[in-house]
Design a protein around this motif. Structure first.
Motif, PDB file in Angstrom:
ATOM      1  N   GLU A  68      25.710  33.984  40.841  1.00 35.57           N
ATOM      2  CA  GLU A  68      24.815  33.115  40.067  1.00 35.57           C
ATOM      3  C   GLU A  68      23.651  32.573  40.892  1.00 35.57           C
ATOM      4  OE1 GLU A  68      29.058  32.783  38.622  1.00 35.57           O
ATOM      5  OE2 GLU A  68      28.041  32.614  40.556  1.00 35.57           O
ATOM      6  N   ALA A  69      23.709  32.669  42.228  1.00 37.72           N
ATOM      7  CA  ALA A  69      22.735  32.007  43.096  1.00 37.72           C
ATOM      8  C   ALA A  69      21.282  32.362  42.791  1.00 37.72           C
ATOM      9  CB  ALA A  69      23.067  32.291  44.566  1.00 37.72           C
ATOM     10  N   PRO A  70      20.941  33.631  42.525  1.00 35.57           N
ATOM     11  CA  PRO A  70      19.530  33.944  42.251  1.00 35.57           C
ATOM     12  C   PRO A  70      19.027  33.398  40.919  1.00 35.57           C
ATOM     13  CG  PRO A  70      20.775  35.928  42.840  1.00 35.57           C
ATOM     14  CD  PRO A  70      21.757  34.850  42.548  1.00 35.57           C
ATOM     15  N   PHE A  71      19.950  33.011  40.016  1.00 30.60           N
ATOM     16  CA  PHE A  71      19.561  32.635  38.659  1.00 30.60           C
ATOM     17  C   PHE A  71      19.580  31.134  38.422  1.00 30.60           C
ATOM     18  CE2 PHE A  71      21.615  36.814  38.692  1.00 30.60           C
ATOM     19  CZ  PHE A  71      20.533  37.592  38.277  1.00 30.60           C
ATOM     20  N   LEU A  72      19.859  30.356  39.462  1.00 33.00           N
ATOM     21  CA  LEU A  72      19.797  28.902  39.331  1.00 33.00           C
ATOM     22  C   LEU A  72      18.342  28.459  39.298  1.00 33.00           C
ATOM     23  CD1 LEU A  72      22.585  28.010  41.922  1.00 33.00           C
ATOM     24  CD2 LEU A  72      22.801  28.081  39.434  1.00 33.00           C
ATOM     25  N   PHE A  73      18.122  27.199  38.934  1.00 29.50           N
ATOM     26  CA  PHE A  73      16.760  26.668  38.969  1.00 29.50           C
ATOM     27  C   PHE A  73      16.737  25.396  39.808  1.00 29.50           C
ATOM     28  CE2 PHE A  73      13.188  24.138  37.488  1.00 29.50           C
ATOM     29  CZ  PHE A  73      12.166  25.068  37.634  1.00 29.50           C
ATOM     30  N   PRO A  74      16.114  25.462  40.996  1.00 34.37           N
ATOM     31  CA  PRO A  74      15.513  26.653  41.598  1.00 34.37           C
ATOM     32  C   PRO A  74      16.594  27.610  42.128  1.00 34.37           C
ATOM     33  CG  PRO A  74      15.413  24.840  43.137  1.00 34.37           C
ATOM     34  CD  PRO A  74      15.981  24.274  41.862  1.00 34.37           C
ATOM     35  N   SER A  75      16.201  28.853  42.337  1.00 33.51           N
ATOM     36  CA  SER A  75      17.145  29.819  42.901  1.00 33.51           C
ATOM     37  C   SER A  75      17.597  29.335  44.278  1.00 33.51           C
ATOM     38  CB  SER A  75      16.505  31.208  42.994  1.00 33.51           C
ATOM     39  OG  SER A  75      15.323  31.170  43.781  1.00 33.51           O
ATOM     40  N   LEU A  76      18.850  29.635  44.617  1.00 36.37           N
ATOM     41  CA  LEU A  76      19.490  28.990  45.763  1.00 36.37           C
ATOM     42  C   LEU A  76      19.348  29.807  47.048  1.00 36.37           C
ATOM     43  CD1 LEU A  76      21.292  26.640  46.746  1.00 36.37           C
ATOM     44  CD2 LEU A  76      23.281  28.052  46.146  1.00 36.37           C
ATOM     45  N   THR A  77      18.763  29.185  48.064  1.00 38.83           N
ATOM     46  CA  THR A  77      18.809  29.740  49.421  1.00 38.83           C
ATOM     47  C   THR A  77      20.240  29.585  49.933  1.00 38.83           C
ATOM     48  OG1 THR A  77      16.503  29.218  49.875  1.00 38.83           O
ATOM     49  CG2 THR A  77      17.950  29.496  51.783  1.00 38.83           C
ATOM     50  N   THR A  78      20.781  30.633  50.522  1.00 40.97           N
ATOM     51  CA  THR A  78      22.198  30.585  50.879  1.00 40.97           C
ATOM     52  C   THR A  78      22.509  31.583  51.987  1.00 40.97           C
ATOM     53  OG1 THR A  78      24.446  30.698  49.948  1.00 40.97           O
ATOM     54  CG2 THR A  78      22.846  32.282  49.108  1.00 40.97           C
ATOM     55  N   VAL A  79      23.734  31.515  52.488  1.00 42.87           N
ATOM     56  CA  VAL A  79      24.208  32.417  53.544  1.00 42.87           C
ATOM     57  C   VAL A  79      25.147  33.435  52.904  1.00 42.87           C
ATOM     58  CG1 VAL A  79      25.456  32.605  55.727  1.00 42.87           C
ATOM     59  CG2 VAL A  79      23.978  30.620  55.292  1.00 42.87           C
ATOM     60  N   ARG A  80      24.803  34.702  53.011  1.00 46.75           N
ATOM     61  CA  ARG A  80      25.594  35.754  52.364  1.00 46.75           C
ATOM     62  C   ARG A  80      26.706  36.232  53.287  1.00 46.75           C
ATOM     63  NH1 ARG A  80      22.184  40.517  50.103  1.00 46.75           N
ATOM     64  NH2 ARG A  80      21.790  38.904  48.516  1.00 46.75           N
ATOM     65  N   GLN A  81      27.917  36.362  52.709  1.00 48.12           N
ATOM     66  CA  GLN A  81      29.057  36.937  53.415  1.00 48.12           C
ATOM     67  C   GLN A  81      29.358  38.324  52.840  1.00 48.12           C
ATOM     68  OE1 GLN A  81      32.214  34.099  54.653  1.00 48.12           O
ATOM     69  NE2 GLN A  81      31.640  33.005  52.796  1.00 48.12           N
ATOM     70  N   VAL A 101      19.842  34.313  53.050  1.00 52.87           N
ATOM     71  CA  VAL A 101      19.047  34.811  51.920  1.00 52.87           C
ATOM     72  C   VAL A 101      18.146  33.667  51.463  1.00 52.87           C
ATOM     73  CG1 VAL A 101      19.098  35.814  49.616  1.00 52.87           C
ATOM     74  CG2 VAL A 101      20.922  36.356  51.250  1.00 52.87           C
ATOM     75  N   VAL A 102      16.845  33.814  51.699  1.00 50.85           N
ATOM     76  CA  VAL A 102      15.898  32.732  51.429  1.00 50.85           C
ATOM     77  C   VAL A 102      15.387  32.838  49.995  1.00 50.85           C
ATOM     78  CG1 VAL A 102      13.719  31.665  52.092  1.00 50.85           C
ATOM     79  CG2 VAL A 102      15.232  32.621  53.847  1.00 50.85           C
ATOM     80  N   ARG A 103      15.578  31.743  49.243  1.00 52.71           N
ATOM     81  CA  ARG A 103      15.086  31.664  47.870  1.00 52.71           C
ATOM     82  C   ARG A 103      14.340  30.337  47.682  1.00 52.71           C
ATOM     83  NH1 ARG A 103      20.592  33.689  46.647  1.00 52.71           N
ATOM     84  NH2 ARG A 103      20.459  35.955  46.395  1.00 52.71           N
ATOM     85  N   ASP A 104      14.190  29.887  46.447  1.00 53.73           N
ATOM     86  CA  ASP A 104      13.288  28.778  46.150  1.00 53.73           C
ATOM     87  C   ASP A 104      13.802  27.400  46.541  1.00 53.73           C
ATOM     88  OD1 ASP A 104      11.538  30.625  45.124  1.00 53.73           O
ATOM     89  OD2 ASP A 104      12.130  30.312  43.027  1.00 53.73           O
ATOM     90  N   SER A 105      15.122  27.208  46.719  1.00 52.18           N
ATOM     91  CA  SER A 105      15.624  25.867  47.024  1.00 52.18           C
ATOM     92  C   SER A 105      15.300  25.443  48.458  1.00 52.18           C
ATOM     93  CB  SER A 105      17.134  25.790  46.794  1.00 52.18           C
ATOM     94  OG  SER A 105      17.827  26.562  47.757  1.00 52.18           O
ATOM     95  N   ALA A 106      14.928  26.387  49.297  1.00 49.25           N
ATOM     96  CA  ALA A 106      14.491  26.082  50.662  1.00 49.25           C
ATOM     97  C   ALA A 106      13.668  27.273  51.142  1.00 49.25           C
ATOM     98  CB  ALA A 106      15.664  25.816  51.591  1.00 49.25           C
ATOM     99  N   PRO A 107      12.436  27.417  50.652  1.00 50.81           N
ATOM    100  CA  PRO A 107      11.632  28.571  51.017  1.00 50.81           C
ATOM    101  C   PRO A 107      11.076  28.446  52.428  1.00 50.81           C
ATOM    102  CG  PRO A 107      10.341  27.073  49.663  1.00 50.81           C
ATOM    103  CD  PRO A 107      11.742  26.509  49.732  1.00 50.81           C
ATOM    104  N   LEU A 108      10.607  29.566  52.938  1.00 46.26           N
ATOM    105  CA  LEU A 108       9.929  29.536  54.233  1.00 46.26           C
ATOM    106  C   LEU A 108       8.639  28.732  54.092  1.00 46.26           C
ATOM    107  CD1 LEU A 108      10.379  33.242  55.332  1.00 46.26           C
ATOM    108  CD2 LEU A 108      11.409  31.249  56.437  1.00 46.26           C
ATOM    109  N   ARG A 109       8.369  27.878  55.064  1.00 43.29           N
ATOM    110  CA  ARG A 109       7.140  27.089  55.008  1.00 43.29           C
ATOM    111  C   ARG A 109       6.269  27.461  56.199  1.00 43.29           C
ATOM    112  NH1 ARG A 109       8.753  20.882  53.265  1.00 43.29           N
ATOM    113  NH2 ARG A 109       9.542  21.386  51.198  1.00 43.29           N
ATOM    114  N   PRO A 110       4.968  27.464  56.004  1.00 43.12           N
ATOM    115  CA  PRO A 110       4.058  27.813  57.106  1.00 43.12           C
ATOM    116  C   PRO A 110       4.118  26.784  58.228  1.00 43.12           C
ATOM    117  CG  PRO A 110       2.831  27.060  55.173  1.00 43.12           C
ATOM    118  CD  PRO A 110       4.264  27.151  54.762  1.00 43.12           C
TER     119      PRO A 110
END
Length: 337
Positions: free
Chosen positions: A281-294, A328-337
């Motif tokens: 479900e992680a990619p489909f949350l709002f915002p999509s969830l940044t997480t660690v994949r096992q 796995v970087v998604r919208d809940s904690a995106p990369l910032r410049p």
């Protein structure tokens, strides 16, 4: 000679004599184990074809005193990690032509786990595999002595020949590092249950990454892996914009996202959130969830490989390197410049 053996139904020892190898080597070829030289494997396969050897499960059990059955002790929980490990181990066992006899046992009861092991031994299983989610059970498993190989899926800071694991510690450090590098000055931790080995290692990773970065520290708060506990903690915690939250699993992170939304705190603008597991479900949350994949599929395969090695080469002692995780970087904690 070969025709005589074929006519009376060849056995594994006939194949071994014709190929000039031990019956253990023939067994390794039959089980498709990797530690057989190509030339040796070719000789065995030629002998099998020449003798028309096709072992039945019953005949194989008589010759090897094995049942091709593995006992699996699960913690009796529907949590994503343990259930994913059990599923993928079953897939790997079936691919190796082994049956799995599974028993659920209370996750924090050493006596109950020992009773489950004893019950499986009475079924003449070839090995025991445990999915361990309690540090006291883990200590008991590391010390137990039984007549068949025993392997556990469990995380610890110290390698052990009976353990196979995913690297929770480095996965946690990567999550915290990402939040700090994304500009969140304080990274809080919502930890899992205090006696859970994975939670212990993720907590250790959070603590050491915070110390290494000399970042601000706050006391961790323990949840129970459920979305409800993540929601409760995020509702009750005094949060301020500019903070990040490393949540020890994705289901608690789902509760955190809901609580933050109700509090009017924007994710990721005000608060960054990183979970652990990468549930479907992680990619489909709002915002999509940044997480660690096992990689639970790889863990299941390595568990089975270790079982096969211990069954076929009982004098071999080996320690498995923990499998790496991936952020796995998604919208809940995106990369910032």
């Amino acid at each position: 000679m070969a025709d005589e053996k074929a006519s009376r139904t060849a056995n594994i020892f006939d194949v071994a004599r014709l190929a000039g190898v031990s019956h253990q080597t023939v067994s390794r070829v039959l089980n498709n184990m990797p530690n057989v030289r190509p030339a040796t494997r070719a000789r065995v396969e030629q002998a099998i074809a020449q003798l028309r050897y096709s072992p039945s499960p019953a005949a194989r059990a008589l010759v090897t005193r094995r049942t091709r059955t593995i006992g699996l002790v699960t913690p009796g929980t529907v949590d994503y990690g343990p259930s994913s490990i059990a599923t993928n181990f079953n897939f790997a066992a079936r691919a190796a032509r082994y049956n799995v006899d599974a028993i659920s046992s209370p996750q924090n009861d050493v006596a109950a786990v020992r009773s489950a092991i004893d019950g499986l031994l009475k079924q003449r299983v070839d090995a025991i595999v445990l999915i361990v989610v309690d540090v006291e059970v883990l200590a008991a498993v590391q010390a137990i002595e039984i007549d068949v190989p025993i392997v556990a899926a469990a995380t610890t800071s110290r390698p052990h020949p009976r353990l196979v694991a995913i690297d929770q510690y480095r996965g946690a450090r990567a999550a915290v590092r990402h939040l700090l590098e994304s500009g969140y000055g304080t990274v809080r931790h919502i930890a899992g249950p205090a006696r859970n080995p994975d939670a212990v290692e993720r907590l250790r990773g959070w603590r050491e990454e915070i110390a290494s970065a000399r970042a601000q520290s706050t006391p961790p708060v323990h949840g129970d892996w459920s979305a409800a506990s993540g929601y409760r903690i995020a509702t009750e915690t005094d949060l301020a914009p500019g903070e990040g939250i490393f949540v020890a699993n994705d289901h608690m992170a789902i509760g955190v996202l809901s609580a933050l939304r109700e509090r009017g705190l924007r994710v990721p603008e005000d608060i960054g959130v990183v979970g652990f597991d990468d549930v479907p479900e992680a990619p489909f949350l709002f915002p999509s969830l940044t997480t660690v994949r096992q990689d639970f599929a790889a863990l299941g395969e390595i568990l089975m490989q270790k079982v096969l090695l211990m069954v076929e080469e009982p004098d071999t002692v080996s320690e498995s390197t923990p499998l790496p995780t991936r952020l796995v970087v998604r919208d809940s904690a995106p990369l910032r410049p």
